[in-house]
Design an enzyme around this catalytic site. Structure first.
Site, PDB file in Angstrom:
ATOM      1  CD  GLN B 251      -2.940   0.482  -0.031  1.00  0.00           C
ATOM      2  OE1 GLN B 251      -3.143  -0.685  -0.298  1.00  0.00           O
ATOM      3  NE2 GLN B 251      -3.388   1.466  -0.775  1.00  0.00           N
ATOM      4  CG  HIS B 254      -0.593   2.560  -4.410  1.00  0.00           C
ATOM      5  ND1 HIS B 254      -0.710   2.444  -5.771  1.00  0.00           N
ATOM      6  CD2 HIS B 254      -1.158   1.448  -3.884  1.00  0.00           C
ATOM      7  CE1 HIS B 254      -1.328   1.299  -6.052  1.00  0.00           C
ATOM      8  NE2 HIS B 254      -1.595   0.669  -4.928  1.00  0.00           N
ATOM      9  CD  GLU B 319      -8.639   2.368  -1.631  1.00  0.00           C
ATOM     10  OE1 GLU B 319      -7.657   2.830  -0.999  1.00  0.00           O
ATOM     11  OE2 GLU B 319      -8.702   2.361  -2.883  1.00  0.00           O
ATOM     12  CG  HIS B 320      -7.575  -1.851  -0.194  1.00  0.00           C
ATOM     13  ND1 HIS B 320      -6.975  -0.639  -0.476  1.00  0.00           N
ATOM     14  CD2 HIS B 320      -7.987  -2.350  -1.383  1.00  0.00           C
ATOM     15  CE1 HIS B 320      -7.031  -0.425  -1.784  1.00  0.00           C
ATOM     16  NE2 HIS B 320      -7.639  -1.437  -2.364  1.00  0.00           N
ATOM     17  CG  ASP B 353      -4.660  -4.140  -5.506  1.00  0.00           C
ATOM     18  OD1 ASP B 353      -5.737  -3.699  -5.070  1.00  0.00           O
ATOM     19  OD2 ASP B 353      -3.566  -4.000  -4.917  1.00  0.00           O
ATOM     20  CG  HIS B 412     -49.924  18.219  -7.985  1.00  0.00           C
ATOM     21  ND1 HIS B 412     -49.465  19.486  -8.267  1.00  0.00           N
ATOM     22  CD2 HIS B 412     -48.826  17.412  -8.055  1.00  0.00           C
ATOM     23  CE1 HIS B 412     -48.153  19.437  -8.480  1.00  0.00           C
ATOM     24  NE2 HIS B 412     -47.740  18.186  -8.359  1.00  0.00           N
TER      25      HIS B 412
END
Lengths: 427, 427
Positions: B251, B254, B319-320, B353, B412
């Site tokens: 991770q 990145h 996220e993960h 991934d 209406h």
């Protein structure tokens, strides 16, 4: 009402006011104050803007019971039936987890989880629509959201409209706060002593509310920011002018930016509808609003064929579409882009606005090309779960490592390869 | 890597740069130029910013075939297998229309329609990930989107990376343009002579691309604007430190804002992982990036129990999430909020991934509390269709009219009542 030949396409473009810079500054200040001072800021703003001096924000059980006891019993029954219809249809939208087996005892699961908490903004005054309470609250509750909260600005007397309290009770909401405007949105997003923060905020509001929703977006989810309402009607020579006119006006009475468009293959109908609109306008309580809308954003288009009408409507992607033709279902099947479709002359838009069970929170301003009305999906999220067994990993990891190295992410490759450093362990 | 006791909660808060005002001005100017001058503006900006003098924006079939022919055949097989897995899982997400019969031959239909056209932005340089092409394109194609377009900035030589062209071909995309940056987003939103407008734009990009997506939002739909990537790992004493460390580093490599968090009940494991991270960091090609991420946003927390760890992770909504405990499935079932969950030590994040079939475009920065990874739902929309028969209308319209009048919408009420002015007609 203007009549024109339908050329290539129709446009809904309306020059709705852009966000006022002063408003943005005000809204940001309100949000900051609520974050810093919590309830104290809420009480201050409520006194300043709503003229109500409160000591407690939360609506009591007694207040709800009182509203319910004094409310017209026939209307309560009508609202309960509407709620039951909305619940029944939205229950159809509930989704199940997906279990997807892979080779070698491995699997993917797709888990559906409701949001934890949702806040529903209900505007004050004449815009406090009980139908909107049902339309926003029921999908969240059906989705399984445990905590659904209403915020709404109180009157000077510190009260919420009885119709809102009654609709909330029918929907099953018991956590209701007397606070509106940007301060209510800030409270829902960041929390105060009285109001715990939520994960998503839905519901319509004035420009301050809309701006505040934009500001807190990211901290919480928000629903779409709706534009003015709109209807398109496809009609042929079998339609009745008085019915078509009354449906155009039902849209036009919402506000002066509302748009009402008829596309018809019948020149006779076009003329009759134009006359009927004028006749009916004069008898409408909201004549002034409806007239403004019809004059500026009302149009009758003559199409050469129903095919051409369908094409133009698909380009337009209207919020509401009514079809009053000899074979309305055939036309309906050709519509790709619309928020909601009403088929045949006995299904005028108010059937869906109030009662049939579909949602009346719908995408405006041609966004039906890529978005949908409010639904159960808006209150859930999906989590993918991956399980690879040792055998599966053994077989697949070299491919994964190669793909990671193709992207020059060596750490990713080593992550899958690191498992090979040991043998015989498992879990 | 810092070790701390887990108290109430963990935070992912990272001070990612806010939008630069100069950038906003530039992006707005670019969008205006593309709207006014079309292709000419695209050629100019591509020469100015990418250094490529083009005469044609569209990638030819020959260019794709050439890339494919010269590409490593093993990698083509790996990408094809990954694509097949992604397709298989996303096919599970495809939804059917709902037909909901009402009383008296009436019905509601809930129509699922794919978007007409979608644009996928693929960044240039080392961020041109073929896996992202598959992850963005396949859900759209599976949803039934007829036109899926790729835009990507060319090299100085006027070429796109072979890996992108190969992935596009495998996904089944043939409409590819050599244009990047805000100008590509403007072209997708408004159309030019060469590039027809689309309805939705997805895919990652630099800050100009993200700003441009925000600017065109409303004209078209956009996907979420992703923050830096992040992982949380729950591990007990049965986990292996080298594996946990390699996953944290996958991770961290990145970018320097990526976040990697371990929550463990084992003090021994905590210490071993901290040591392992340091050892492995020294051997990592992207050591500098990964070290920055680990130092600033990497944390090891000691939890008193797995229950406490689960609670903190649910609060965090990462996220993960990887789970490496004795009974990882038991823990997984307790997780309410996460983008994707990886169960057990043979399911490290790169499995998802690249390969397992789940999507790797996932909600960051705690937004998994209320949003989901990219999926087939993102490329469809839902239209409700209401049909009331004459008999149904006859029975229900008084209720609808009463509810409309409760909201002071007389127009209406008259719309549903207007049908009573005639008898015996039907359609």
């Amino acid at each position: 009402m203007q009549i024109a030949k339908l050329s290539d396409s129709i446009s809904l473009q309306r020059s709705v006011e852009q966000a006022n810079v002063d408003h943005v500054t005000t809204v940001r200040e309100v949000i900051d104050q609520v974050r810093i001072n919590g309830d104290k800021a809420l009480f201050n703003y409520t006194e300043k803007w709503d003229g109500a001096k409160l000591t407690c924000l939360r609506v009591t059980e007694e207040e709800v019971e009182e509203a319910f006891a004094s409310f017209d019993s026939q209307l309560i029954k009508d609202l309960e039936e509407a709620a039951a219809n909305i619940r029944a249809f939205h229950l159809q939208q509930v989704r199940q987890n997906i279990d997807f087996p892979l080779a070698k005892s491995s699997y993917i699961q797709y888990k559906i989880t409701p949001l934890d908490a949702v806040g529903l903004y209900v505007p004050g005054g004449t815009a406090a629509y009980p139908s909107s309470v049902l339309m926003n609250a029921i999908p969240a509750i059906v989705a399984g959201v445990k905590r659904v909260v209403i915020v709404s600005p109180p009157s000077k007397e510190g009260k919420l409209p009885a119709s809102v309290l009654v609709a909330a009770k029918i929907a099953g909401i018991t956590e209701i706060y007397k606070v509106g405007g940007a301060q209510a949105i800030a409270a829902l997003a960041y929390g105060t002593e009285s109001i715990r923060a939520v994960d998503k905020i839905t519901g319509p509001g004035n420009s301050y509310v809309a701006l505040a929703k934009r500001e807190v977006f990211g901290k919480v989810a928000i629903d779409m920011i709706a534009g003015p309402s709109e209807i398109a009607i496809i009609a042929d020579e079998t339609a009745f002018a008085d019915e078509v006119a009354s449906d155009l006006l039902a849209q036009a009475e919402h506000d002066r930016f509302a748009s009402a468009v008829l596309v018809t293959t019948s020149v006779r109908l076009a003329k009759e509808v134009a006359d009927e609109v004028e006749t009916q306008l004069k008898q409408l309580p909201r004549e002034e609003i409806a007239r403004g809308s019809i004059e500026n954003f009302g149009r009758i288009y003559i199409a050469e064929s129903l095919g051409q009408a369908v094409e133009a409507v698909n380009e337009l992607a209207p919020e509401h579409l009514e079809i009053m033709t000899e074979q309305p279902e055939v036309i309906s099947e050709q519509i790709k882009h619309a928020g909601a479709i009403f088929v045949g002359r006995f299904s005028s838009e108010p059937v869906g606005d109030y009662f049939a069970g579909t949602n009346h929170v719908l995408p405006t301003n041609s966004t039906a090309r890529f978005s949908s009305g409010l639904c159960v999906d808006d209150f859930i999220k999906k989590t993918s779960v991956v399980y690879y067994s040792e055998e599966m990993w053994q077989e697949q990891y070299p491919k994964i490592a190669r793909l990671a190295r193709l992207e020059q992410l060596e750490g990713h490759a080593r992550s899958v390869e690191s498992r090979s450093w040991k043998k015989g362990d498992s879990n």
